[in-house]
Design a protein around this motif. Structure first.
Motif, short mmCIF file in Angstrom:
data_model
loop_
_atom_site.label_atom_id
_atom_site.label_comp_id
_atom_site.label_asym_id
_atom_site.label_seq_id
_atom_site.Cartn_x
_atom_site.Cartn_y
_atom_site.Cartn_z
N PHE A 12 -3.41 -2.26 14.56
CA PHE A 12 -3.50 -1.53 13.32
C PHE A 12 -4.51 -0.43 13.48
O PHE A 12 -5.09 -0.22 14.54
CB PHE A 12 -3.91 -2.47 12.18
N GLY A 13 -4.74 0.30 12.40
CA GLY A 13 -5.76 1.33 12.42
C GLY A 13 -5.22 2.72 12.18
O GLY A 13 -5.93 3.69 12.33
N HIS A 14 -3.97 2.82 11.79
CA HIS A 14 -3.38 4.13 11.53
C HIS A 14 -3.71 4.57 10.11
O HIS A 14 -2.98 4.27 9.18
CB HIS A 14 -1.87 4.07 11.74
N HIS A 15 -4.82 5.23 9.93
CA HIS A 15 -5.28 5.58 8.58
C HIS A 15 -4.83 6.99 8.21
O HIS A 15 -5.64 7.88 7.96
CB HIS A 15 -6.81 5.49 8.51
N GLU A 16 -3.54 7.21 8.19
CA GLU A 16 -3.08 8.53 7.81
C GLU A 16 -3.40 8.78 6.34
O GLU A 16 -3.55 7.86 5.55
CB GLU A 16 -1.58 8.69 8.09
N SER A 17 -3.46 10.03 5.99
CA SER A 17 -3.79 10.37 4.61
C SER A 17 -2.68 9.91 3.68
O SER A 17 -1.54 9.73 4.09
CB SER A 17 -3.97 11.89 4.48
N PRO A 18 -3.02 9.68 2.44
CA PRO A 18 -2.05 9.17 1.47
C PRO A 18 -0.91 10.15 1.30
O PRO A 18 -1.09 11.33 1.48
CB PRO A 18 -2.85 9.02 0.22
N ARG A 19 -0.04 9.53 1.25
CA ARG A 19 1.20 9.10 0.88
C ARG A 19 2.17 10.07 0.30
O ARG A 19 1.73 11.19 0.06
CB ARG A 19 0.83 8.06 -0.19
N HIS A 20 3.37 9.73 0.14
CA HIS A 20 3.93 8.42 0.00
C HIS A 20 5.20 8.41 0.82
O HIS A 20 6.27 8.46 0.30
CB HIS A 20 4.18 8.14 -1.46
N GLN A 21 5.02 8.38 2.18
CA GLN A 21 6.24 8.42 2.98
C GLN A 21 6.89 7.05 3.13
O GLN A 21 8.05 6.96 3.50
CB GLN A 21 5.95 8.99 4.38
N THR A 22 6.15 5.97 2.87
CA THR A 22 6.72 4.64 2.95
C THR A 22 6.27 3.81 1.76
O THR A 22 5.30 4.13 1.09
CB THR A 22 6.27 3.92 4.24
N ARG A 23 7.01 2.72 1.54
CA ARG A 23 6.55 1.75 0.56
C ARG A 23 5.34 1.04 1.15
O ARG A 23 5.33 0.68 2.32
CB ARG A 23 7.66 0.76 0.26
N ARG A 24 4.33 0.79 0.32
CA ARG A 24 3.07 0.28 0.87
C ARG A 24 2.44 -0.76 -0.06
O ARG A 24 2.40 -0.57 -1.27
CB ARG A 24 2.10 1.44 1.10
N VAL A 25 1.94 -1.84 0.55
CA VAL A 25 1.32 -2.94 -0.19
C VAL A 25 -0.03 -3.27 0.43
O VAL A 25 -0.20 -3.20 1.65
CB VAL A 25 2.23 -4.19 -0.18
N ASP A 96 2.01 0.52 -3.82
CA ASP A 96 3.01 0.04 -4.77
C ASP A 96 2.53 -1.22 -5.47
O ASP A 96 2.85 -1.45 -6.65
CB ASP A 96 4.32 -0.30 -4.04
N LEU A 97 1.78 -2.06 -4.73
CA LEU A 97 1.40 -3.36 -5.24
C LEU A 97 0.17 -3.86 -4.47
O LEU A 97 0.06 -3.64 -3.27
CB LEU A 97 2.56 -4.35 -5.05
N VAL A 98 -0.75 -4.52 -5.19
CA VAL A 98 -1.89 -5.19 -4.56
C VAL A 98 -1.73 -6.68 -4.81
O VAL A 98 -1.63 -7.13 -5.95
CB VAL A 98 -3.23 -4.71 -5.15
N ILE A 99 -1.69 -7.47 -3.72
CA ILE A 99 -1.42 -8.90 -3.82
C ILE A 99 -2.62 -9.70 -3.33
O ILE A 99 -2.92 -9.68 -2.13
CB ILE A 99 -0.18 -9.30 -2.99
N PRO A 100 -3.32 -10.43 -4.20
CA PRO A 100 -4.32 -11.40 -3.74
C PRO A 100 -3.59 -12.61 -3.19
O PRO A 100 -2.72 -13.18 -3.86
CB PRO A 100 -5.11 -11.72 -5.01
#
Length: 416
Positions: A12-25, A96-100
């Motif tokens: 991991f570690g791909h911190h591209e700038s926001p969005r929104h090219q993909t769905r993201r959680v 799109d969603l934050v899941i605890p």
């Protein structure tokens, strides 16, 4: 490159700038099994998964389905630095969603829900359901009121302890004496004042031992004491919307740890009486979200009791994923897209084990057989291994080997 170096390479570690090219959680939590299962359930369906509030050395972070790990200040009831950090993260990536994913993350967000950014989609259950599901005494009372079987039990409060137990007599509400052994359960697994300290149930075999526990280890919010019930552990796992069950799968425990968790489980055909008990609770709580409802079932007599609700993703979730019951993706479809029609075609007889913990449980319980053939010939699934995502399992094996080597080295050092 060494094996350890191969494992230690981040996926991991791909911190591209926001969005929104993909769905993201964004996933929050520190339970490796749950994080990994949720990440796989979402990632295999094209959803980009970020993770925070977990150990940076977690084997779950080795998964190809974890896109990025973010270091965020952990929760504290004393200041809002954690909240500021979370808000910066969710605003930057517009999830799109934050899941605890486990109690460590669920409890803070539920308790502080009024402070959470209203423009972010947080997965939370309704407050009434939270108050019941995260208090074992309240859960049991509600189940009893609904006519659902529960173990013989009694509740001990701080006032009871202050009054003393010098006579070592413990009674049920109807004055019948408790039958030992019993399980002593803190009303909640964790508290807001210390979300890192998980409080587990303890088996107690005599009145004297129970009195000693209550004197020396009694939690300030009280305990629920339940008599032991002879039977196999059954989990009814569900996704619900506004009190209606949309998806369901049931599993039985094949092997358990000393503290009551499971290391080896199997999906089973539906037990209608447990389905109905679960439906009653879901409807009463007007429940929306995922959860696992725990039971004990005696296959010889057909007797059963309801134990508790895990009102979040559960530790045996990898089994459901292996059996083609993708609860994480279904939750996403429900909360983000409003989908409520789910056609489950999960497989019965699927077995899944937590390899390292199952070896430990097998050693302690001296089981007659380990089902080694199933393991060696690939008939069983593993919590951390998948053919398309093998690094997390390898990471757990390397960590285990380092732990064993460390203990061996220390023993040699002591003997010299």
């Amino acid at each position: 490159m060494s094996l350890a170096e191969l494992i230690d390479q981040p996926e991991f570690g791909h911190h591209e700038s926001p969005r929104h090219q993909t769905r993201r959680v964004l996933l929050l939590g520190n339970d490796d099994r749950v994080l990994l299962a949720v990440a796989r359930g979402l990632g295999r369906n094209g959803i980009s998964v970020d993770v925070a509030w977990c150990d940076p050395d977690s084997p779950a972070l080795k998964s190809q389905y974890v896109h990025a790990f973010h270091s965020v200040v952990p929760y504290s009831p004393h200041d809002d630095q954690w909240l500021d950090g979370l808000h910066r993260l969710v605003k930057q990536y517009d999830y799109d969603l934050v899941i605890p994913c486990n109690d460590y993350a669920v409890v803070p967000l539920q308790l502080e829900r009024e402070k959470l950014d209203p423009d972010t989609h947080w997965y939370l259950i309704n407050d009434d359901a939270f108050q019941v599901a995260f208090d074992k005494a309240k859960t049991s009372r509600v189940a009893s009121e609904l006519g659902i079987n529960v173990p013989r039990e009694c509740e001990i409060t701080d006032a009871d302890v202050r009054s003393g137990f010098s006579n070592r007599e413990f009674s049920l509400p109807d004055r019948r004496s408790l039958r030992f052994p019993v399980y002593v359960k803190p009303r909640s697994s964790i508290t807001a004042s210390d979300v890192t300290n998980k409080r587990s149930a303890q088996r107690v075999d005599s009145p004297d031992a129970l009195a000693e526990y209550l004197i020396h280890e009694f939690p300030h919010d009280g305990v629920l004491i339940q008599e032991s019930f002879s039977g196999v552990g059954i989990g009814v796992e569900i996704l619900a919307h506004q009190g209606k069950v949309l998806m369901q799968i049931q599993h039985q425990r094949l092997r358990e740890t000393i503290d009551g968790g499971s290391t080896y489980r199997e999906t089973i055909a539906e037990l209608p009486e447990l389905t109905e008990a679960t439906r009653k609770l879901v409807q009463h709580l007007n429940y929306t979200g995922v959860g696992m409802f725990e039971f004990r079932y005696n296959r010889e007599t057909g007797d059963w009791v309801f134990l508790e609700i895990n009102a979040r993703f559960w530790g045996s979730l990898p089994l459901a994923i292996a059996a083609k019951a993708n609860f994480p993706f279904a939750l996403y479809e429900l909360l983000v897209k409003g989908q409520t029609n789910f056609h489950t075609n999960h497989t019965i007889g699927v077995r899944c084990r937590n390899l390292i913990n199952d070896l430990r449980a097998f050693r302690h319980q001296k089981a007659e057989e380990f089902d080694l053939e199933n393991l060696l010939f690939g008939k069983d699934y593993l919590d951390f291994y998948a053919p398309d995502d093998w690094r997390p399992q390898l990471a757990t094996l390397v960590h285990f080997a380092r732990s064993v080597l460390g203990k061996f080295t220390r023993r040699i050092g002591f003997s010299v």
